[in-house]
Motif scaffolding. Sequence first.
Motif, mmCIF file in Angstrom:
data_model
loop_
_atom_site.group_PDB
_atom_site.id
_atom_site.type_symbol
_atom_site.label_atom_id
_atom_site.label_comp_id
_atom_site.label_asym_id
_atom_site.label_seq_id
_atom_site.Cartn_x
_atom_site.Cartn_y
_atom_site.Cartn_z
ATOM 1 N N LYS A 392 0.830 -1.390 -0.114
ATOM 2 C CA LYS A 392 0.183 0.045 -0.036
ATOM 3 C C LYS A 392 0.862 1.232 0.048
ATOM 4 C CE LYS A 392 -3.788 2.339 2.493
ATOM 5 N NZ LYS A 392 -4.612 2.308 3.919
ATOM 6 N N ASN A 393 2.004 1.325 0.619
ATOM 7 C CA ASN A 393 2.738 2.236 0.916
ATOM 8 C C ASN A 393 4.058 2.522 0.343
ATOM 9 O OD1 ASN A 393 0.754 3.588 2.771
ATOM 10 N ND2 ASN A 393 1.465 2.591 4.484
ATOM 11 N N GLY A 394 4.483 1.265 0.028
ATOM 12 C CA GLY A 394 5.799 1.416 -0.634
ATOM 13 C C GLY A 394 5.789 1.304 -2.078
ATOM 14 N N ASP A 395 6.994 1.724 -2.756
ATOM 15 C CA ASP A 395 7.105 1.783 -4.180
ATOM 16 C C ASP A 395 8.002 0.777 -4.849
ATOM 17 O OD1 ASP A 395 5.173 4.098 -4.909
ATOM 18 O OD2 ASP A 395 6.401 4.988 -3.629
ATOM 19 N N PHE A 396 9.075 0.456 -3.996
ATOM 20 C CA PHE A 396 10.306 -0.537 -4.155
ATOM 21 C C PHE A 396 10.786 -0.958 -2.790
ATOM 22 C CE2 PHE A 396 12.368 3.530 -3.368
ATOM 23 C CZ PHE A 396 13.421 3.194 -3.055
ATOM 24 N N VAL A 397 11.777 -2.053 -2.996
ATOM 25 C CA VAL A 397 12.338 -2.604 -1.852
ATOM 26 C C VAL A 397 13.506 -1.939 -1.655
ATOM 27 C CG1 VAL A 397 13.128 -4.596 -0.428
ATOM 28 C CG2 VAL A 397 10.833 -4.640 -2.068
ATOM 29 N N HIS A 398 13.909 -1.454 -0.444
ATOM 30 C CA HIS A 398 15.186 -0.633 -0.276
ATOM 31 C C HIS A 398 16.357 -1.847 -0.164
ATOM 32 C CE1 HIS A 398 18.367 1.874 1.386
ATOM 33 N NE2 HIS A 398 18.177 1.070 2.576
ATOM 34 N N VAL A 399 17.308 -1.661 -0.740
ATOM 35 C CA VAL A 399 18.548 -2.442 -0.740
ATOM 36 C C VAL A 399 19.923 -1.843 -0.434
ATOM 37 C CG1 VAL A 399 17.555 -4.132 -2.733
ATOM 38 C CG2 VAL A 399 19.049 -2.229 -3.281
ATOM 39 N N ASP A 421 1.216 -1.614 -7.426
ATOM 40 C CA ASP A 421 -0.231 -1.336 -6.654
ATOM 41 C C ASP A 421 -1.070 -0.965 -7.650
ATOM 42 O OD1 ASP A 421 0.421 1.245 -7.493
ATOM 43 O OD2 ASP A 421 1.251 1.971 -5.601
ATOM 44 N N ALA A 422 -2.396 -0.909 -7.173
ATOM 45 C CA ALA A 422 -3.336 -0.650 -8.080
ATOM 46 C C ALA A 422 -3.615 0.706 -8.168
ATOM 47 C CB ALA A 422 -4.607 -1.426 -7.673
ATOM 48 N N ALA A 423 -3.074 1.632 -7.443
ATOM 49 C CA ALA A 423 -3.488 2.924 -7.604
ATOM 50 C C ALA A 423 -2.868 3.812 -8.631
ATOM 51 C CB ALA A 423 -3.308 3.924 -6.304
ATOM 52 N N ALA A 452 28.417 7.852 -10.296
ATOM 53 C CA ALA A 452 28.417 7.421 -9.074
ATOM 54 C C ALA A 452 27.037 7.180 -8.424
ATOM 55 C CB ALA A 452 29.066 8.252 -8.096
ATOM 56 N N LYS A 453 25.841 7.831 -9.214
ATOM 57 C CA LYS A 453 24.503 7.664 -8.587
ATOM 58 C C LYS A 453 23.716 7.421 -9.898
ATOM 59 C CE LYS A 453 22.948 10.427 -5.293
ATOM 60 N NZ LYS A 453 22.265 11.582 -4.874
ATOM 61 N N ALA A 454 22.706 6.512 -9.925
ATOM 62 C CA ALA A 454 21.666 6.387 -11.070
ATOM 63 C C ALA A 454 20.230 6.506 -10.687
ATOM 64 C CB ALA A 454 21.761 4.892 -11.484
ATOM 65 N N GLU A 455 19.571 7.155 -11.411
ATOM 66 C CA GLU A 455 18.251 7.453 -11.122
ATOM 67 C C GLU A 455 17.363 6.362 -11.540
ATOM 68 O OE1 GLU A 455 14.666 10.815 -12.006
ATOM 69 O OE2 GLU A 455 16.765 10.923 -13.021
ATOM 70 N N ILE A 456 16.337 5.909 -10.864
ATOM 71 C CA ILE A 456 15.530 4.857 -11.489
ATOM 72 C C ILE A 456 13.910 5.400 -11.614
ATOM 73 C CG2 ILE A 456 14.484 2.666 -11.017
ATOM 74 C CD1 ILE A 456 17.677 3.211 -9.422
ATOM 75 N N VAL A 457 13.342 5.482 -12.773
ATOM 76 C CA VAL A 457 12.248 6.028 -12.736
ATOM 77 C C VAL A 457 11.056 5.082 -13.071
ATOM 78 C CG1 VAL A 457 10.818 7.547 -14.155
ATOM 79 C CG2 VAL A 457 13.077 8.149 -14.182
ATOM 80 N N ILE A 458 10.113 5.046 -11.943
ATOM 81 C CA ILE A 458 9.108 3.893 -11.974
ATOM 82 C C ILE A 458 7.841 4.580 -12.790
ATOM 83 C CG2 ILE A 458 7.475 2.603 -10.544
ATOM 84 C CD1 ILE A 458 9.537 2.788 -8.273
ATOM 85 N N ILE A 459 7.774 3.974 -14.060
ATOM 86 C CA ILE A 459 6.507 4.339 -14.717
ATOM 87 C C ILE A 459 5.177 3.616 -14.284
ATOM 88 C CG2 ILE A 459 5.524 4.564 -17.139
ATOM 89 C CD1 ILE A 459 8.423 4.559 -18.207
ATOM 90 N N ASP A 460 4.140 4.487 -13.920
ATOM 91 C CA ASP A 460 3.081 3.789 -13.374
ATOM 92 C C ASP A 460 2.200 3.118 -14.500
ATOM 93 O OD1 ASP A 460 1.332 3.407 -11.121
ATOM 94 O OD2 ASP A 460 -0.278 4.400 -12.565
ATOM 95 N N ASP A 461 1.809 1.835 -14.114
ATOM 96 C CA ASP A 461 1.050 0.917 -15.150
ATOM 97 C C ASP A 461 -0.525 1.085 -14.784
ATOM 98 O OD1 ASP A 461 1.457 -0.533 -12.883
ATOM 99 O OD2 ASP A 461 0.997 -2.322 -13.868
ATOM 100 N N ASP A 462 -0.489 1.735 -13.797
ATOM 101 C CA ASP A 462 -2.187 1.686 -13.346
ATOM 102 C C ASP A 462 -2.906 2.837 -13.956
ATOM 103 O OD1 ASP A 462 -1.963 -0.401 -11.672
ATOM 104 O OD2 ASP A 462 -0.649 0.958 -10.217
ATOM 105 N N GLN A 463 -2.742 2.840 -15.427
ATOM 106 C CA GLN A 463 -3.169 4.086 -16.097
ATOM 107 C C GLN A 463 -4.796 4.178 -16.146
ATOM 108 O OE1 GLN A 463 -1.241 6.347 -17.369
ATOM 109 N NE2 GLN A 463 0.819 5.384 -16.755
ATOM 110 N N PRO A 464 -5.262 5.343 -16.116
ATOM 111 C CA PRO A 464 -6.838 5.396 -16.388
ATOM 112 C C PRO A 464 -7.090 5.295 -17.769
ATOM 113 C CG PRO A 464 -5.723 7.712 -16.349
ATOM 114 C CD PRO A 464 -4.589 6.898 -15.886
#
Length: 844
Positions: A392-399, A421-423, A452-464
């Motif tokens: 419900k509250n998380g977007d990824f698992v911290h490593v 998630d479904a939202a 040294a740092k990479a950005e990861i973009v999570i694209i939402d698939d719960d599209q209207p």
Amino acid sequence: PAAPFAAGAMSAALQDEPKICYAGGKGVVFPISQSEQDWPRGLRIVLYLLGLSWTFMGVAMIADVFMGAIEKVTSKKMRRFNAKKNRWYTYEVWNPTVANLTLMALGSSAPEILLNVIDIFAKDFFLEGLGPSTIVGSAAFNLLMIIAVCIVAIPEDQVRTIKETSVYFCTASWSVFAYIWLIIILLVSSPHVVEVWEGVVTFAFFPLLTFLAFACDKGWIVKKTDEEDEKPKIIPEMTEEEFAKEVENVRKCSARDLSDDEMARIMLALAEPRKSKAFRRVEATRNLCGGKKLKVGMLKKSLSSLSFLGRGRSGLVQTHPAEEEEEKLKPVCTFAHNTTRYAVLENAQRALLTIKRTGDITIPAKVSYKTIDGTAVGVPEAADSTKGEYAKNGDFVHVQGELEFKAGVKEMVIPIKIIDDAAYEEDENFFLELTNAQAEGGKFCAIDPDFAKAEIVIIDDDQPGIVVFPEEEMVLEVQREDWVVHIPVERKCGANGEVTVKFRTEGDSAQPTVDFEETEGEAMFENGCQKTLIPITLKGSFRYQGTRMFRLILEEPSNQAKFDVHRDGGAASAICTIRIQPGAADVNKVEKSWTAVRNSFAASQVGHRNWRDQFVAAMSVTGCDEDADDPGMMDYLMHFVGLPWKLLFAVVPPTDYADGWMCFCVSLGMIGVVTMFIGDLASLLGCVMDIPDDITAITFVALGTSLPDTFASKTAAVQDDTADASVGNVTGSNSVNVFLGLGLPWMIASIAWHMNGSTGARAAKWEALYQNDAELTWLGAAGSRPQAFVVKAGTLAFSVTVFTICALACLVLLQVRRVTVGGELGGKSKAVRWGSAGFLCFLW
């Protein structure tokens, strides 16, 4: 040289020529009776002031009718076949920028422009009266007072920024140059005289400005950055082969096979440029105050930057304990991310990040890593991914941990679990950072600072979803009786949540009430629903000939749903073109002839019905608006005060005729008539109050003609998401006022004097006024000067100079506000908002 002329008698007559408010004085229309001069001065002031206010009300009413005609003209649409894509597209005939600088500017400034044109002809091509000063006064009020009102009208903590900056800079520059040009022709090139070439050039600046603004709008001069107008394309720096390789790299890093649509979304996300500081500031402000959020549609962006593919790896960060001797050593190996930006769909389950090692790979080495929250939130690795608050509250698992590279190993992969998630939510991001690189035996090891740092973009698939018409063009056969056709509407690429979309019909060659029933409403998709139907009633006909067409338009989708930018209507709407063709059984020569007559008569009936409704609405306090609140005492008062104007303007043909052009021409003529009233009444008021014409024009006339624009700009500033309509249109209108409002009459007058100014009473008057004028010595010796169109600079040049300085100060203030406040209008601080508005009021 002019013929010898005895100017004594004429000069004496001119000196004795009475002012408009004195006995014997006259204007174009007023005074109606010479007995007015016997009335008490105080009574005349009150009557002229009331009359002037009443004519201002009238010109505002007819200007609204005029703008309605312009709206009808400029909203005309046509269909064009695109041979490359083998499909039809609906497009607007008028470019919005061209429409704003031509017809729209004429509509908002018609009184000022016509006042100059009428004055030139009424004064027999002599420059007298209110005209030029009205242009300057109106420009000052528009630029300074209207913008001041718009700055403080924005709700607290909100700002409005000009989006079409290229067009704005073009019109703003020309709005200043226009008045500098006036100074040049009045004081420098030919002092106090407008020569033919000056009049022609001044008027020619109008089409030149229109073309340059159009070029800026199309991106021909300055490359456009407007995300709504750019089409997806591969950046020039990357070849097709390089782009294909990057697509293949993304496929390899994905945990599952990607569809073409998903791949396109990922590539767009990878290429998305960073949001500017100004964007972040406006976004945060609107999030706090509940205003409309600023969002960047992924599918509306161009592939503007994939610079990480070609970025050099220079400059190293030393992570080993710093010692002077080791600083001089080269690292035995270097760790780096494969790229600085990844994109992954939310339902991809995991993101795979590749860490590379370069240099000496024969010795073991290790590097630490950990994830850092961005807009995406990480949850502990030990949590259950399928239960509780985790999903419900998380977007990824911290490593967090260490990668141990054995001898000979060049690459290792870090898997990061992505929570689906479904939202529906905006695309989010987080980061993976590399730290503490170490090599066996204490040898010096480093991390590439650029990677040294990479950005990861999570694209939402719960599209209207994307709302589309399955068929952009439907062909229906007419039936004998009225019938209902259900137009299917679908949403693809997602069906999450409830989505509503507004729909309306729009006539073209098919006429509402004759060929179909005009319909508007709201269609709804339930959660998970991918199809809905819109009922349209078509009118039956026993005999029908010729194919007719109308449109069904979808607009304003809710819940973040979108339209397909590649289909008819683009990102702003979805358009289905419905063609009604005759039934095969009804097509014969007799029916063709009869149907042509019937359709022509039916189209005329729509116009007559609307014309009748205009008179009915004019008699009603609420204008026959069934949804209007009960009128109050002030409503009744204003209705009866304006009733004569309403009935007069109801005579103007409705916009149904000739695509609005008949309404355009008739209402323009009526504006000219009311403008004559305004000119005479303003001159009478100024004369009775002993106020010079130029001061009357700058104050009373400019204020009265600009008040409707003030309320319109205030409404646009509050309701629009940008400042283009409220600020950008002011600068364009001010330019057009000079080039059209002064350029056209001055060009006509200069040509008239050049061609036949040396004969008749006009010549006699010119000789008496200017043959011995000390300011015109450059034309020649007194008594032998050639006649020309004289524009005495006087207070006009002074007013123009002062306005030019104030205009520059205003534009500088807006630019400073854009940089410091985040937008030209509004702002967080009341002190900044009211301070800016107060400064502009002071300039006015």
